[in-house]
Scaffold this motif. Sequence first.
Motif, short mmCIF file in Angstrom:
data_model
loop_
_atom_site.label_atom_id
_atom_site.label_comp_id
_atom_site.label_asym_id
_atom_site.label_seq_id
_atom_site.Cartn_x
_atom_site.Cartn_y
_atom_site.Cartn_z
N SER A 9 13.24 121.31 77.13
CA SER A 9 14.27 121.42 78.17
C SER A 9 14.10 120.25 79.13
O SER A 9 12.99 119.72 79.29
CB SER A 9 14.09 122.73 78.95
N ASP A 12 11.32 120.24 81.63
CA ASP A 12 9.95 119.83 81.28
C ASP A 12 9.65 118.38 81.67
O ASP A 12 8.54 117.88 81.44
CB ASP A 12 9.72 119.99 79.77
N HIS A 38 15.10 126.88 69.99
CA HIS A 38 15.91 128.11 69.89
C HIS A 38 17.35 127.90 70.36
O HIS A 38 18.26 128.56 69.89
CB HIS A 38 15.25 129.25 70.68
N ARG A 39 17.57 126.91 71.28
CA ARG A 39 18.94 126.69 71.76
C ARG A 39 19.68 125.64 70.92
O ARG A 39 20.91 125.69 70.82
CB ARG A 39 18.91 126.23 73.23
N ALA A 62 6.89 118.69 74.15
CA ALA A 62 6.54 119.41 75.39
C ALA A 62 7.43 120.64 75.47
O ALA A 62 8.66 120.54 75.39
CB ALA A 62 6.78 118.51 76.59
N ALA A 63 6.79 121.80 75.63
CA ALA A 63 7.59 123.02 75.74
C ALA A 63 6.83 124.07 76.52
O ALA A 63 5.60 124.12 76.51
CB ALA A 63 7.94 123.55 74.34
N GLY A 64 7.61 124.92 77.20
CA GLY A 64 7.00 126.00 77.98
C GLY A 64 7.39 127.36 77.42
O GLY A 64 8.14 127.48 76.46
N MET A 65 6.83 128.38 78.03
CA MET A 65 7.05 129.79 77.67
C MET A 65 6.64 130.02 76.19
O MET A 65 5.57 129.61 75.81
CB MET A 65 8.48 130.19 78.00
N VAL A 86 3.64 123.47 78.52
CA VAL A 86 4.22 123.29 79.86
C VAL A 86 4.03 124.58 80.67
O VAL A 86 4.37 125.67 80.17
CB VAL A 86 5.72 122.94 79.75
C1 RP5 Z 1 11.33 126.14 76.91
O1 RP5 Z 1 11.67 127.08 77.87
C2 RP5 Z 1 11.39 124.81 77.58
O2 RP5 Z 1 10.49 123.93 77.00
C3 RP5 Z 1 11.07 125.13 79.02
O3 RP5 Z 1 9.71 124.85 79.34
C4 RP5 Z 1 11.31 126.63 79.13
C5 RP5 Z 1 12.38 126.98 80.12
O4 RP5 Z 1 13.54 126.23 79.85
P1 RP5 Z 1 14.73 126.13 80.90
O5 RP5 Z 1 15.25 127.52 81.09
O6 RP5 Z 1 14.13 125.57 82.18
O7 RP5 Z 1 15.73 125.20 80.29
O8 RP5 Z 1 12.20 126.17 75.84
#
Ligand code: RP5
Length: 165
Positions: A9, A12, A38-39, A62-65, A86
């Motif tokens: 995203s 990030d 996923h998106r 780089a990715a979160g959650m 992240v």
């Molecule tokens: C993950 O979900 C992304 O890498 C990001 O860290 C997290 C939240 O995404 P946003 O809702 O800020 O776009 O896919």
Amino acid sequence: MSVAVILGSKSDLDVVRGAFDTLKEFGVPYVAHVFSAHRTPEEAVDFAKNARSSGVDVIICAAGMAAHLGGVIAAHTTLPVIGIPVPSAPFNALDSLLATVQMPPGVPVGAVTCGKAGGKNAALYAIEMIAIKDAALAQKLADFRRDQRTKVLDSDAELAAELAK
Ligand code: RP5
């Protein structure tokens, strides 16, 4: 082009800036994209499938959650994939760290530390991989380590001088 940096995203971006800075500092060309596992799963997979033929050597994700980006990209290429977990609320990178590091056997994703330090280390790790076959780049890495050492030794001397006052 040598390194591809994929953000799950645009949110990030702060974590990844250190990677961009480090790749620039070493003169390593890179491309960057926002692709979500996923998106935008089709775009993410397309990129992974075509990365090698388009000249990419290493991919940083780089990715979160629930950070499945690195794993999804790695599933569609045999290039090395480095994941940066992240941090995000409420688990502050524990979730993304586990999602990145706990790849089942057969499809590895190399994990660096979480957050901004991970951005810098992911770039350095990618540069080290490319430097295996690039003597000039290996020399730049040696110079970087030497400069880093000098800074620490300078700090040590400064601290000693302050404490001696
Ligand atoms: C993950 O979900 C992304 O890498 C990001 O860290 C997290 C939240 O995404 P946003 O809702 O800020 O776009 O896919």
